[in-house]
Each structure stands twice: as structure tokens, then as C-alpha cells.
Design a protein around this motif. Structure first.
Motif, PDB file in Angstrom:
ATOM      1  N   PRO A  45      -5.188   6.125   4.359  1.00 24.83           N
ATOM      2  CA  PRO A  45      -3.807   6.499   4.270  1.00 24.83           C
ATOM      3  C   PRO A  45      -3.688   7.913   3.494  1.00 24.83           C
ATOM      4  CG  PRO A  45      -2.469   4.555   4.149  1.00 24.83           C
ATOM      5  CD  PRO A  45      -4.826   4.444   3.558  1.00 24.83           C
ATOM      6  N   CYS A  86       0.417   4.487  -1.885  1.00 25.52           N
ATOM      7  CA  CYS A  86       0.819   5.739  -0.555  1.00 25.52           C
ATOM      8  C   CYS A  86       1.576   7.551  -1.140  1.00 25.52           C
ATOM      9  CB  CYS A  86       0.814   5.675   0.742  1.00 25.52           C
ATOM     10  SG  CYS A  86       0.786   6.777   1.714  1.00 25.52           S
ATOM     11  N   LYS A  87       2.896   6.630  -1.706  1.00 25.26           N
ATOM     12  CA  LYS A  87       3.699   7.800  -2.284  1.00 25.26           C
ATOM     13  C   LYS A  87       3.527   8.540  -3.247  1.00 25.26           C
ATOM     14  CE  LYS A  87       7.542   7.934   0.901  1.00 25.26           C
ATOM     15  NZ  LYS A  87       6.371   7.327   1.584  1.00 25.26           N
ATOM     16  N   ASN A 145       9.284   2.317   0.014  1.00 25.54           N
ATOM     17  CA  ASN A 145       8.880   3.378   0.200  1.00 25.54           C
ATOM     18  C   ASN A 145      11.138   3.958  -0.207  1.00 25.54           C
ATOM     19  OD1 ASN A 145       6.423   4.969   1.265  1.00 25.54           O
ATOM     20  ND2 ASN A 145       6.980   2.815   3.265  1.00 25.54           N
ATOM     21  N   CYS A 183       3.874  10.453   5.317  1.00 22.78           N
ATOM     22  CA  CYS A 183       3.965   8.936   5.672  1.00 22.78           C
ATOM     23  C   CYS A 183       3.344   8.521   7.762  1.00 22.78           C
ATOM     24  CB  CYS A 183       5.091   8.298   5.883  1.00 22.78           C
ATOM     25  SG  CYS A 183       4.667   6.748   6.837  1.00 22.78           S
ATOM     26  N   LEU A 184       2.498   8.335   7.702  1.00 22.71           N
ATOM     27  CA  LEU A 184       1.743   8.062   8.848  1.00 22.71           C
ATOM     28  C   LEU A 184       2.192   8.052  10.131  1.00 22.71           C
ATOM     29  CD1 LEU A 184      -1.577   7.567   7.961  1.00 22.71           C
ATOM     30  CD2 LEU A 184      -1.063  10.183   8.725  1.00 22.71           C
ATOM     31  N   ILE A 185       3.433   6.524   9.411  1.00 20.19           N
ATOM     32  CA  ILE A 185       4.012   6.196  10.954  1.00 20.19           C
ATOM     33  C   ILE A 185       5.123   7.355  10.720  1.00 20.19           C
ATOM     34  CG2 ILE A 185       5.976   4.661  10.785  1.00 20.19           C
ATOM     35  CD1 ILE A 185       4.103   2.594   9.143  1.00 20.19           C
ATOM     36  N   CYS A 188       0.259   2.271  10.911  1.00 16.47           N
ATOM     37  CA  CYS A 188      -0.254   2.386   9.706  1.00 16.47           C
ATOM     38  C   CYS A 188      -0.111   0.834   9.056  1.00 16.47           C
ATOM     39  CB  CYS A 188       0.101   3.555   9.035  1.00 16.47           C
ATOM     40  SG  CYS A 188      -0.911   3.140   6.884  1.00 16.47           S
ATOM     41  N   GLY A 200      -0.202  -0.152   6.452  1.00 15.31           N
ATOM     42  CA  GLY A 200       0.030  -0.672   4.656  1.00 15.31           C
ATOM     43  C   GLY A 200       1.743  -1.162   4.193  1.00 15.31           C
ATOM     44  N   VAL A 201       2.813  -0.982   5.066  1.00 15.16           N
ATOM     45  CA  VAL A 201       3.959  -1.829   4.597  1.00 15.16           C
ATOM     46  C   VAL A 201       4.603  -3.001   5.132  1.00 15.16           C
ATOM     47  CG1 VAL A 201       5.236   0.424   6.434  1.00 15.16           C
ATOM     48  CG2 VAL A 201       4.134  -1.421   7.902  1.00 15.16           C
ATOM     49  N   VAL A 256       0.888  -1.124  -0.244  1.00 13.33           N
ATOM     50  CA  VAL A 256       0.462   0.134   0.067  1.00 13.33           C
ATOM     51  C   VAL A 256       1.004   0.907   0.224  1.00 13.33           C
ATOM     52  CG1 VAL A 256      -1.528   0.929   1.237  1.00 13.33           C
ATOM     53  CG2 VAL A 256      -2.014  -1.261   0.666  1.00 13.33           C
ATOM     54  N   CYS A 257       2.369   1.069   0.681  1.00 15.77           N
ATOM     55  CA  CYS A 257       2.918   1.865   0.880  1.00 15.77           C
ATOM     56  C   CYS A 257       2.970   2.988  -0.699  1.00 15.77           C
ATOM     57  CB  CYS A 257       4.434   1.814   1.170  1.00 15.77           C
ATOM     58  SG  CYS A 257       4.024   1.361   3.084  1.00 15.77           S
TER      59      CYS A 257
HETATM   60  S1  SF4 Z   1       2.656   3.656   6.507  1.00 13.41           S
HETATM   61 FE1  SF4 Z   1       1.112   3.997   6.129  1.00 13.41          FE
HETATM   62  S2  SF4 Z   1       1.054   6.145   5.792  1.00 13.41           S
HETATM   63 FE2  SF4 Z   1       3.286   5.350   5.112  1.00 13.41          FE
HETATM   64  S3  SF4 Z   1       3.383   4.875   3.355  1.00 13.41           S
HETATM   65 FE3  SF4 Z   1       2.612   2.903   3.955  1.00 13.41          FE
HETATM   66  S4  SF4 Z   1       0.485   3.114   3.407  1.00 13.41           S
HETATM   67 FE4  SF4 Z   1       1.520   4.725   3.620  1.00 13.41          FE
END
Ligand code: SF4
Ligand code: SF4
Ligand code: SF4
Ligand code: SF4
Lengths: 264, 348
Positions: free
Chosen positions: A201, A171-172, B247, A178-180, A187, A189-190, A167-168
């Protein structure tokens, strides 16, 4: 349809579920007209089609929760050349698989005025526990783009794209912060497969893990992160006993964090 | 004084000059992008007015790379009835106002990847050929910036159309013209003559920014030391924390890997061949017929960092880490490539 003399026959079946994974088909609106040109919608109760099999491509929504489900999924398997589980319920058993972790008789008494009328298995499982399955499209609900790609791939006789991105990455691509990192929100998402477009997110909500575990989720590191962010063992447990609770990786991680006894 | 509009000219200007430069870029048909303060960081956005520009070095989330190398693009379309292929590669007119030296170095690294060699990439070229750069030197480094270690900042002295350095007082900027186009953007602008002291201030501020960098990495002999450190226990330590979320690579201004796939509508009349960013951190990246050549997270993490701090030097003669620090900022597991480099080389 140029590649084939006859239109492939499509079926959509529902088992124990909320029907939400059938909606993406109905929401296809304009594409559905194109689809109807190239494919015959042979069975799809929600759309009023109920022709008998065999089917070339069957999508199954819903988990297997009782004897009748088990009988019917075997029949669907026999009648379908390609059988695909769509959504959390068909893939993992769904939110209702939460009952797998609790004593059935107590639950029946807690919910129904006449518990003796309820005839179901003690667990709700994904369809692969009962029949062989050719493809899995996760999500709660399933993603329309994944469905479209699967159908077109079958018509063209090629392998569908099955992404293992987290999901990250969605999100990016939305340039969310990033919420974390920025908010200290645990979150998921990771750990979670993509498909929703990082919906939660994008609204400052931590991911709930609807698309189930990503290809190689690091659960231990996530649990450590949750502790650093101040979550209790019970809260960590509940993160994995939620929407997708019966995927093996999430189920086992929940067990590592003190399950609480239920009050009956 | 009034600027003549020649390459090599310089002058001292105020912030009002930015509005004029932006307006002239827009008049010439460029879509102008710059970093805007949003959600507590700097994000590259189409600029309405120069007032929106953030002057602090913030790195932001996605680097401006998406302007010359979009996350997803159609390479050609294939008509399934006639078999005809159609490729529409139109020149794109974009400009960046306030790109930082590290990101310019990242752009130069991508130029070598996409335009070097016998088969220049036409999609990249269409976005790259006409790409004015108004560069802001960094008079202050961010917490995770290590451009001064990587030789990519905090100042730049090449490949700019205009170069802007904030002087001792806020609102006073040294403007240096690097190209004919840069000249056209400032011709006839009223400005102060730049004196020797202004240059001294510029150099002092850039030296201070480098000296005060809070993140550093010694690059002397780094590729060899990284190769020797392939089995270092630190890899295990960080890969135990790593989520494999990618990321880090997704925000890297030099990552260039892509995945190519086809997209067909339900009517089956047309197929689009597309490419989209992909990264060695993904499981699917190493999935080939019969298996996966990088199934373990530790190998994927090591590939990312080794490519940046080691293999890129062998491939292209320069580090593909420009020290922008974005992967450090946005790693949810606090994994830090500069720290890794220091640890592997024994400096930590
Ligand atoms: S951890 Fe959550 S908020 Fe952070 S990049 Fe991943 S999905 Fe987005
Ligand atoms: S951002 Fe951090 S946790 Fe995610 S893959 Fe990169 S190094 Fe691992
Ligand atoms: S590896 Fe990290 S610090 Fe280096 S250029 Fe890429 S994102 Fe920036
Ligand atoms: S770090 Fe990985 S994704 Fe980035 S350019 Fe290198 S191989 Fe490609």
C-alpha cells in the motif's frame, strides 16, 4: 548471557520453500554478532552450521510436500524443545500449495519433461499438519522484528508478543491514503495480519495478503466490497488463490467464488 | 497600527504575517507542524515555510495527536546487569500552526485523561507543557465534520495562543491574541485595526459553516439513548460490514489506549519498556489470561462508538467524540459514527 549457564542451541531448517525466510537471519548483520554471543547457532545450512541435535529452539521454513519432508520434520520435532514455523510455507504450505487445488498427475505432465521422476504428495501443507508446533510467525517472507522478538523471548523465558493487528494500522502509521477509500482498489490489508510495514500500500499497490488472515477477518464483507468495486467472481476467487492460498479462511473464501476448471 | 503583543489584542493581517509567526516560533526553538496538502488530503508535517500550509479544513489522516502522544515511545530502560532503571523524560518543544478547533478540544480531552487525577503522565506532560497553538477557525466545514453538533467547532474561543479566522476576502485574516506567548509572536507586526464589521464577518462565517454542516448528530440526552440502544439491530447491520481493521480508532484524536511491552536486544544487556497505541478494536486488546472479553466484532465496534458517544460523558463529563469526521472518512466499509448515533436515537 547472564540468566543461564549454557547458551541455548538454535537451529534453522529448510523444507519445501524458496529459502527467502532464512534471509532475515542473515540480514541481521550487526545484531547477529550479539546473537552469537548469547546463543549457539547449532544448525543452519545456509550459514554453514550442521551440528546434530538436540536443539533448544528450532525455526522451520518450508512446507511438507513429500515423504522425505514428512520423515525429516518428525525427526526435527523430536530433537527440538521449541519448534516454530516461520513464513507462509511452514505455516500454511506456501505459494506452492496452489497445486493442492489441481490434479497432481496433470500438473506433473504440464511442468516436467519426465513426470515419472517426480515423487511428491498430492498436497503441500504447513508443518502443523504433521507435527505439533509451538509457535507460528507468518509472512512471505517472515518479518525480522518478529523473529528477533521470538528469539529474545525464548532466551528470557517469557511469552513472545504476537500481534494481531491488521496491515491497515501499519498503513495508517505511515500516513498513507487508504487505497480502498481513495482509489477504489480492493486492498486486502483489512483482512491481513501486519508485519510487512504495509509495503505494497505504501507503493499504491493493494495488499496481496502475504501475512495471511488477521485475527478476525470479515471475508464476506470483503467479497461484497470487491463486487461493489466491479470485480468478477473469478477475480475474487483469484485474490484468495494467491500467495497465501492454503490458510483455512482464504481457502474457503476462494471456494465460495466459482473456481475455474484448469486447462491441461 | 502596530501590534503591542498583549493577550486580548486583535488585528487584521495578511498571509505574510504567517511567515513572521512561523519564523518567530522557529527562532524560539519550536519544531512547528501544520497541515500540508499531500496525496489529496491534509497531512500534519514539519513546516518549512508558511506557504506550505493548507487553509482548507481537510482533517487529514493522522490527527496531530501524535505530537503529544506518539504512536510508540520508550518509558524507561532497564540495565539487565546492574538492575538500574533509567528514564529520560526531556521537555519537548513543538508547536502547531493551523490546528483546528475540534483537535484543540481533543487535546483538552486528552489533558484530562493524562494529566487529571493523582498520577499525571510524565511523558505526556513533557510534550504538553510547552505547546503553542496557532488555531485556524473553520469558515467552511468538511463533508464529514460535525463539530457544530458536538460543540467543538467550527469556532474556538479559548485555549489558543493565536486565533486566525479568514474574513470575507481571501488573504484577509482576523488575528486574535490569546496568551502572552501569542503576543510575543506578533509584537511589532504591522496590521490593520480590526473593526466591528470584521467581527461581524467572522461570526457570520462561523454561523454559516455550522448551519451548512453536512453531517450532524443531536447530542441532547445522547448518552442515555445510546445505553438504551445497546441491543439495537443497527449494531448487527454495521458489524456485518465492519472489517475490524481499527482504521477508525487509529485516526481518532481522542483515543488514548496503549499497550505496554518490553523490547530487549540480542545482547540481553538492556530492556526498553515501551508503550504504543492500542485500540479496543483489536482482538489482542481483550485477550486476557484464559480468554477474550471482547471476541465478537460487534462488541468491539460497539465499545468504540459507545465510548465516544456515551461512556466518556460518565467518565470525564464530555464527549470523546469531537466530531472531526476522520473515522468516517477513512472507514473502508463506509461505517459512520454520526449515522450510527442518529439511527440509535431514532433520528435517521
Ligand atoms: S485497506 Fe489497504 S490501503 Fe487501506 S488502510 Fe488498509 S492496508 Fe492501507
Ligand atoms: S474503520 Fe470501519 S471497517 Fe475498520 S474497524 Fe473501524 S468501523 Fe470497522
Ligand atoms: S470518533 Fe470519529 S468523528 Fe469522533 S473524534 Fe474520533 S475520529 Fe473524530
Ligand atoms: S474507543 Fe477504544 S481505543 Fe479509543 S479510547 Fe475508547 S476504549 Fe480506547
Amino acid at each position: 548471557m547472564t540468566d543461564r549457564a549454557e547458551k541455548p542451541r538454535l537451529a534453522v531448517f529448510k523444507f519445501t520453500s524458496c529459502s527467502g525466510c532464512q534471509l532475515p537471519f542473515l540480514n541481521m548483520e550487526t545484531e547477529i554478532l550479539d546473537l552469537a554471543e548469547s546463543i549457539e547457532v547449532a544448525y543452519f545450512a545456509m550459514a554453514g552450521a550442521s551440528q546434530p541435535g538436540p536443539y533448544d529452539l528450532a525455526f522451520v521454513e518450508g512446507g511438507i510436500s513429500c515423504q522425505e519432508d514428512a520423515r525429516r520434520i518428525r525427526k526435527v520435532r523430536e530433537e527440538s524443545r521449541i519448534l516454530v514455523a516461520i513464513g507462509n510455507c511452514a505455516v500454511y504450505g506456501g505459494p506452492q500449495a496452489l497445486r493442492n487445488f489441481l490434479p497432481l498427475e496433470e500438473l506433473k505432465r504440464a511442468v516436467y519433461p519426465q513426470p515419472e521422476l517426480i515423487h511428491c504428495f498430492p498436497t503441500c501443507q504447513g508443518i502443523a499438519d504433521y507435527v505439533s508446533v509451538d509457535g507460528f510467525l507468518n509472512g512471505c517472507p517472515v518479518d525480522h522484528g518478529h523473529l528477533q522478538d521470538y528469539i529474545v523471548s525464548v532466551m528470557l523465558g517469557k511469552a513472545p508478543e504476537v500481534s494481531t493487528r491488521s496491515v491497515c494500522l501499519e498503513c495508517k502509521m505511515k500516513e498513507n491514503v487508504c487505497l480502498i477509500v481513495a482509489e477504489g482498489v480492493a486492498c486486502m490489508g483489512v483482512l491481513t495480519g501486519s508485519g510487512c510495514g504495509a509495503l505494497c500500500p505504501s507503493f499504491d499497490r493493494g495488499c496481496y495478503g502475504c501475512f495471511g488472515p488477521s485475527a478476525d477477518p470479515n471475508l464476506k464483507s470483503f467479497a461484497n466490497l470487491c463486487r461493489e468495486l466491479g470485480l468478477t467472481e473469478e477475480e475474487i476467487h483469484r485474490k484468495f488463490r494467491y500467495i497465501v492460498n492454503n490458510a483455512e479462511a482464504f481457502r474457503e473464501e476462494a471456494e465460495r467464488h466459482v473456481p475455474q476448471p484448469v486447462e491441461s | 497600527m502596530v501590534l503591542q503583543g498583549q493577550a486580548g489584542e486583535n488585528a487584521v493581517v495578511g498571509r505574510d504575517a504567517f511567515d513572521e509567526i512561523l519564523a518567530r516560533l522557529q527562532e524560539r526553538g519550536y519544531a512547528v507542524y501544520g497541515t500540508v496538502n499531500e496525496k489529496g488530503t491534509g497531512i500534519f508535517r514539519p513546516l518549512g515555510g508558511a506557504g506550505e500550509l493548507s487553509l482548507r479544513c481537510t482533517g487529514g489522516t493522522l490527527p496531530p495527536k501524535y505530537l503529544w502522544y506518539p504512536p510508540s515511545e520508550t518509558m524507561f530502560t532497564y540495565d539487565r546487569q546492574s538492575g538500574a532503571l533509567r528514564s529520560e523524560i526531556e521537555p519537548v518543544k513543538q508547536a502547531v500552526f493551523g490546528i483546528r478547533p475540534c483537535d484543540v478540544h481533543a487535546l483538552l480531552a486528552l489533558d484530562e485523561v493524562f494529566l487529571g487525577g493523582d498520577y499525571p503522565d510524565p511523558y505526556y506532560r513533557a510534550r504538553r507543557e510547552d505547546l503553542p497553538l496557532v488555531v485556524f477557525n473553520c469558515v467552511e466545514s468538511g463533508d464529514t465534520c460535525f463539530c457544530s453538533s458536538m460543540g467543538t467547532g467550527p469556532g474556538l474561543d479559548h485555549d489558543y495562543d493565536l486565533l486566525i479566522t479568514e474574513l470575507d476576502r481571501p488573504g484577509r485574516f482576523l488575528l486574535e491574541v490569546g496568551s502572552g506567548l501569542g503576543g510575543e509572536l506578533v509584537r511589532d507586526l504591522r496590521a490593520e485595526v480590526a473593526r466591528d464589521e470584521d467581527y461581524q464577518v467572522k461570526h457570520r462565517r462561523l454561523e454559516d459553516a455550522a448551519a451548512n454542516a453536512r453531517t450532524t448528530l443531536e447530542t441532547e440526552d445522547l448518552p442515555r439513548l445510546m445505553s438504551e440502544g445497546h441491543g439495537h439491530p443497527y449494531w448487527r447491520e454495521i458489524s456485518d460490514k465492519c472489517f475490524g481493521c481499527a482504521n477508525c480508532t487509529s485516526v481518532c484524536p481522542t483515543c488514548y489506549c496503549a499497550d505496554i511491552f518490553d523490547e530487549t536486544d540480542f545482547s540481553l544487556t538492556e530492556t526498553r519498556r515501551k508503550r504504543r497505541w492500542s485500540w479496543c478494536f483489536l482482538m489482542e486488546f481483550g485477550a486476557v489470561h484464559g480468554g477474550n472479553f471482547r471476541e465478537r466484532r460487534i462488541d468491539r465496534l460497539r465499545q468504540f462508538m459507545q465510548h465516544k458517544l456515551n461512556f466518556s460523558v460518565g467518565q470525564y463529563g464530555r464527549f470523546h467524540c469531537v466530531g472531526c469526521g476522520r473515522c468516517i472518512v477513512w472507514c473502508p466499509a463506509n461505517i459512520d459514527i454520526a449515522q450510527t448515533g442518529r439511527t440509535i436515537r431514532g433520528d435517521a
